[in-house]
Design a protein around this motif. Structure first.
Motif, PDB file in Angstrom:
ATOM      1  N   PHE A 170      38.281  31.936  39.830  1.00 32.01           N
ATOM      2  CA  PHE A 170      37.905  33.352  39.911  1.00 32.01           C
ATOM      3  C   PHE A 170      36.394  33.447  39.991  1.00 32.01           C
ATOM      4  N   ASN A 171      35.921  34.122  41.012  1.00 34.16           N
ATOM      5  CA  ASN A 171      34.491  34.371  41.193  1.00 34.16           C
ATOM      6  C   ASN A 171      34.362  35.483  42.235  1.00 34.16           C
ATOM      7  N   PRO A 172      33.159  35.929  42.565  1.00 35.43           N
ATOM      8  CA  PRO A 172      33.046  37.050  43.506  1.00 35.43           C
ATOM      9  C   PRO A 172      33.691  36.816  44.867  1.00 35.43           C
ATOM     10  N   LEU A 173      33.943  35.573  45.243  1.00 34.39           N
ATOM     11  CA  LEU A 173      34.546  35.288  46.543  1.00 34.39           C
ATOM     12  C   LEU A 173      36.065  35.193  46.498  1.00 34.39           C
ATOM     13  N   ILE A 174      36.635  35.120  45.300  1.00 32.56           N
ATOM     14  CA  ILE A 174      38.094  35.047  45.193  1.00 32.56           C
ATOM     15  C   ILE A 174      38.543  35.727  43.902  1.00 32.56           C
ATOM     16  N   HIS A 175      39.316  36.817  44.054  1.00 25.32           N
ATOM     17  CA  HIS A 175      39.697  37.654  42.906  1.00 25.32           C
ATOM     18  C   HIS A 175      41.156  37.484  42.491  1.00 25.32           C
ATOM     19  N   GLN A 176      41.998  36.980  43.361  1.00 22.79           N
ATOM     20  CA  GLN A 176      43.421  36.772  43.070  1.00 22.79           C
ATOM     21  C   GLN A 176      44.037  37.965  42.322  1.00 22.79           C
ATOM     22  N   PRO A 177      43.976  39.157  42.900  1.00 24.67           N
ATOM     23  CA  PRO A 177      44.361  40.367  42.164  1.00 24.67           C
ATOM     24  C   PRO A 177      45.808  40.408  41.701  1.00 24.67           C
ATOM     25  N   GLU A 178      46.730  39.804  42.455  1.00 23.84           N
ATOM     26  CA  GLU A 178      48.143  39.890  42.069  1.00 23.84           C
ATOM     27  C   GLU A 178      48.406  39.178  40.751  1.00 23.84           C
ATOM     28  N   ILE A 179      47.901  37.943  40.612  1.00 22.07           N
ATOM     29  CA  ILE A 179      48.158  37.223  39.366  1.00 22.07           C
ATOM     30  C   ILE A 179      47.307  37.784  38.237  1.00 22.07           C
ATOM     31  N   VAL A 180      46.124  38.283  38.550  1.00 26.26           N
ATOM     32  CA  VAL A 180      45.283  38.898  37.520  1.00 26.26           C
ATOM     33  C   VAL A 180      45.992  40.111  36.922  1.00 26.26           C
ATOM     34  N   ASP A 181      46.495  40.980  37.792  1.00 28.51           N
ATOM     35  CA  ASP A 181      47.191  42.180  37.299  1.00 28.51           C
ATOM     36  C   ASP A 181      48.447  41.809  36.522  1.00 28.51           C
ATOM     37  N   PHE A 182      49.191  40.816  37.014  1.00 26.81           N
ATOM     38  CA  PHE A 182      50.427  40.411  36.353  1.00 26.81           C
ATOM     39  C   PHE A 182      50.137  39.880  34.945  1.00 26.81           C
ATOM     40  N   CYS A 183      49.127  39.017  34.833  1.00 31.56           N
ATOM     41  CA  CYS A 183      48.802  38.444  33.522  1.00 31.56           C
ATOM     42  C   CYS A 183      48.338  39.511  32.554  1.00 31.56           C
ATOM     43  N   ARG A 184      47.554  40.453  33.032  1.00 27.39           N
ATOM     44  CA  ARG A 184      47.095  41.531  32.149  1.00 27.39           C
ATOM     45  C   ARG A 184      48.267  42.359  31.661  1.00 27.39           C
ATOM     46  N   GLU A 185      49.220  42.608  32.540  1.00 25.57           N
ATOM     47  CA  GLU A 185      50.410  43.374  32.156  1.00 25.57           C
ATOM     48  C   GLU A 185      51.228  42.646  31.098  1.00 25.57           C
ATOM     49  N   LYS A 186      51.251  41.315  31.170  1.00 27.79           N
ATOM     50  CA  LYS A 186      52.053  40.507  30.252  1.00 27.79           C
ATOM     51  C   LYS A 186      51.270  40.033  29.024  1.00 27.79           C
ATOM     52  N   GLY A 187      50.012  40.404  28.900  1.00 29.50           N
ATOM     53  CA  GLY A 187      49.228  40.000  27.733  1.00 29.50           C
ATOM     54  C   GLY A 187      48.785  38.552  27.762  1.00 29.50           C
ATOM     55  N   ILE A 188      48.682  37.984  28.961  1.00 30.36           N
ATOM     56  CA  ILE A 188      48.230  36.598  29.130  1.00 30.36           C
ATOM     57  C   ILE A 188      46.752  36.618  29.501  1.00 30.36           C
ATOM     58  N   GLN A 189      45.926  35.965  28.716  1.00 33.91           N
ATOM     59  CA  GLN A 189      44.486  36.000  28.930  1.00 33.91           C
ATOM     60  C   GLN A 189      44.091  35.179  30.154  1.00 33.91           C
ATOM     61  N   LEU A 190      43.173  35.712  30.934  1.00 29.76           N
ATOM     62  CA  LEU A 190      42.684  35.019  32.119  1.00 29.76           C
ATOM     63  C   LEU A 190      41.395  34.269  31.816  1.00 29.76           C
ATOM     64  N   GLU A 191      41.324  33.067  32.377  1.00 36.10           N
ATOM     65  CA  GLU A 191      40.157  32.208  32.176  1.00 36.10           C
ATOM     66  C   GLU A 191      39.701  31.745  33.557  1.00 36.10           C
ATOM     67  N   ALA A 192      38.404  31.839  33.828  1.00 35.12           N
ATOM     68  CA  ALA A 192      37.881  31.543  35.160  1.00 35.12           C
ATOM     69  C   ALA A 192      37.306  30.140  35.240  1.00 35.12           C
ATOM     70  N   TRP A 193      37.880  29.339  36.166  1.00 37.97           N
ATOM     71  CA  TRP A 193      37.189  28.105  36.520  1.00 37.97           C
ATOM     72  C   TRP A 193      36.445  28.332  37.836  1.00 37.97           C
ATOM     73  N   SER A 194      35.403  27.560  38.065  1.00 42.27           N
ATOM     74  CA  SER A 194      34.489  27.779  39.190  1.00 42.27           C
ATOM     75  C   SER A 194      33.968  29.215  39.206  1.00 42.27           C
ATOM     76  N   PRO A 195      33.468  29.711  38.061  1.00 42.60           N
ATOM     77  CA  PRO A 195      33.040  31.118  38.002  1.00 42.60           C
ATOM     78  C   PRO A 195      31.850  31.434  38.895  1.00 42.60           C
ATOM     79  N   LEU A 196      31.079  30.413  39.270  1.00 39.59           N
ATOM     80  CA  LEU A 196      29.940  30.635  40.157  1.00 39.59           C
ATOM     81  C   LEU A 196      30.273  30.307  41.614  1.00 39.59           C
ATOM     82  N   GLY A 197      31.547  30.043  41.903  1.00 39.93           N
ATOM     83  CA  GLY A 197      31.960  29.798  43.278  1.00 39.93           C
ATOM     84  C   GLY A 197      31.292  28.595  43.893  1.00 39.93           C
ATOM     85  N   ASN A 198      31.106  27.560  43.069  1.00 39.43           N
ATOM     86  CA  ASN A 198      30.490  26.328  43.561  1.00 39.43           C
ATOM     87  C   ASN A 198      29.067  26.564  44.053  1.00 39.43           C
ATOM     88  N   GLY A 199      28.415  27.596  43.499  1.00 38.07           N
ATOM     89  CA  GLY A 199      27.021  27.872  43.826  1.00 38.07           C
ATOM     90  C   GLY A 199      26.804  28.587  45.146  1.00 38.07           C
TER      91      GLY A 199
END
Length: 296
Positions: A170-199
Motif C-alpha cells: 500500500f502506497n500512493p501508487l497502489i491503494h487496493q480499495p476492495e481489500i482495504v474496505d473489506f478488512c475495515r468492515e471485518k475489523g481486520i487491521q491493515l498494515e502497509a509494506w512498501s509504504p514508500l513505493g520503492n522510492g
C-alpha cells in the motif's frame, strides 16, 4: 525517549501494536543486526521479518543487542515474523518449522505471526496451525499477508479465529480499495509494506510541493498520508538518521485537500510482485526460495 513513536493501534483481539515499525526485507545479516539494534536505540519497537528473508537470526541478535543497549525487556518489543510458503499446508511441518524460527529469533514467542502468502489449497490448513500456535501462546496475534477479498472470505468461512492483520502493499501508487474496505468492515487491521513505493514517488511534484509546505521530507509526507488512513506502516532503512526522520510524522497533519491530491496518484501498480506466483504452491521454485544474505 522519542514520544513520536508511541501511537499504537488496538487489534481485534485487544493487543496493541505500534503504528510505525521497521521492515528488514533484502538486507544482509550484518546490516540487519545493526539496523535492528539502531532501531531499538531510536525507539522503534515494532520489528517485522520473515523466514523467506533469510535473516531471522540476525533480527534475533539485533534485538538482544538493542535490549542490552537500552535496558529494555523482550516484552517492550513487538516482533512479527511470517510462515514460509514451503512450510504451508501441513500442520505438523508448519509447527516444527515455526519452532525453528523461534529459536533463530532467540525468543519463545512472537507478537504477530503472519501467513506470508495465500497459497491455494494450503492456507486454510496453515491457518488451523496458526490458531493453535495462538492458543498455545507462541504468538500473541495471528494474521495474513497479501490476501485479496476472495481468499479472505474463504479463510473467514473456515476460521475459528479471524485474522488480526492483513499486511498488503500500500502506497500512493497502489491503494487496493476492495481489500482495504473489506478488512475495515471485518475489523481486520491493515498494515502497509512498501509504504514508500520503492522510492518511486520521492521526487513526485505533488509530494514535493506538499512536503515544502509542511517543511517535511517527501518520505514523511507519504508516511503521514498512510498514518492518517489508519494503516500500520513498515518503513525500511539502514540509516539511523532516516529512521529518526521517518518517525517524525506525528507532529503534523495533511489537509483533506492534500490527502486527495495524493489519492489521485493511484495507478494500482505493484512496486514489487511475484508475477510467477499466481497464488499456486510452487511455480518455478518461487515458493521454495529463501534469501541467502550472507554470513555475519
Amino acid at each position: 525517549m522519542n514520544h513520536n513513536l508511541q501511537p499504537k493501534i488496538k487489534l481485534n483481539n485487544g493487543l496493541l501494536i505500534p503504528q510505525l515499525g521497521l521492515g528488514v526485507w533484502k538486507t544482509s545479516l550484518n546490516e540487519t543486526r545493526q539496523m535492528v539494534k539502531d532501531a531499538l536505540e531510536n525507539d522503534y519497537v515494532l520489528i517485522d521479518t520473515a523466514k523467506q528473508y533469510g535473516n531471522e537470526e540476525a533480527v534475533g541478535r539485533g534485538i538482544q543487542e538493542g535490549l542490552a543497549a537500552t535496558n529494555r525487556r523482550r516484552n517492550s518489543v513487538f516482533l512479527t515474523t511470517k510462515i514460509f510458503n514451503g512450510d504451508q499446508g501441513n500442520y505438523d511441518k508448519l509447527r516444527t518449522a515455526f519452532n525453528e524460527q523461534l529459536q533463530k529469533l532467540h525468543t519463545n514467542y512472537v507478537d504477530l505471526l503472519l501467513l506470508h502468502w495465500p497459497v491455494n489449497d494450503k492456507y486454510n490448513e496453515s491457518w488451523r496451525a496458526l490458531q493453535d500456535i495462538y492458543a498455545d501462546g507462541q504468538a500473541k496475534a495471528i494474521g495474513v499477508c497479501n490476501f485479496n477479498v476472495e481468499r479472505m472470505m474463504d479463510l473467514l468461512d473456515h476460521a475459528k479465529v479471524a485474522p488480526a492483520v492483513n499486511q498488503i502493499e500500500f502506497n500512493p501508487l497502489i491503494h487496493q480499495p476492495e481489500i482495504v474496505d473489506f478488512c475495515r468492515e471485518k475489523g481486520i487491521q491493515l498494515e502497509a509494506w512498501s509504504p514508500l513505493g520503492n522510492g518511486r514517488l520521492l521526487s513526485n511534484t505533488t509530494i514535493t510541493k506538499i512536503a515544502e509546505h509542511h517543511h517535511k521530507t517527501p518520505a514523511q509526507v507519504i508516511l503521514r498520508w498512510e498514518v492518517q488512513q489508519g494503516f500500520i506502516i513498515l518503513s525500511k532503512t539502514t540509516h539511523p538518521q532516516r529512521m529518526r526522520e521517518n518517525a517524525k510524522i506525528f507532529d503534523f497533519e495533511l489537509s483533506a485537500d492534500e490527502m486527495e491530491q495524493i489519492n489521485q496518484l493511484d495507478q494500482e501498480k505493484h512496486a514489487i510482485w511475484y508475477d510467477k506466483f499466481k497464488w499456486s504452491g510452487n511455480p518455478d521454485g518461487v515458493d521454495d526460495y529463501i534469501a541467502k544474505p550472507g554470513a555475519f
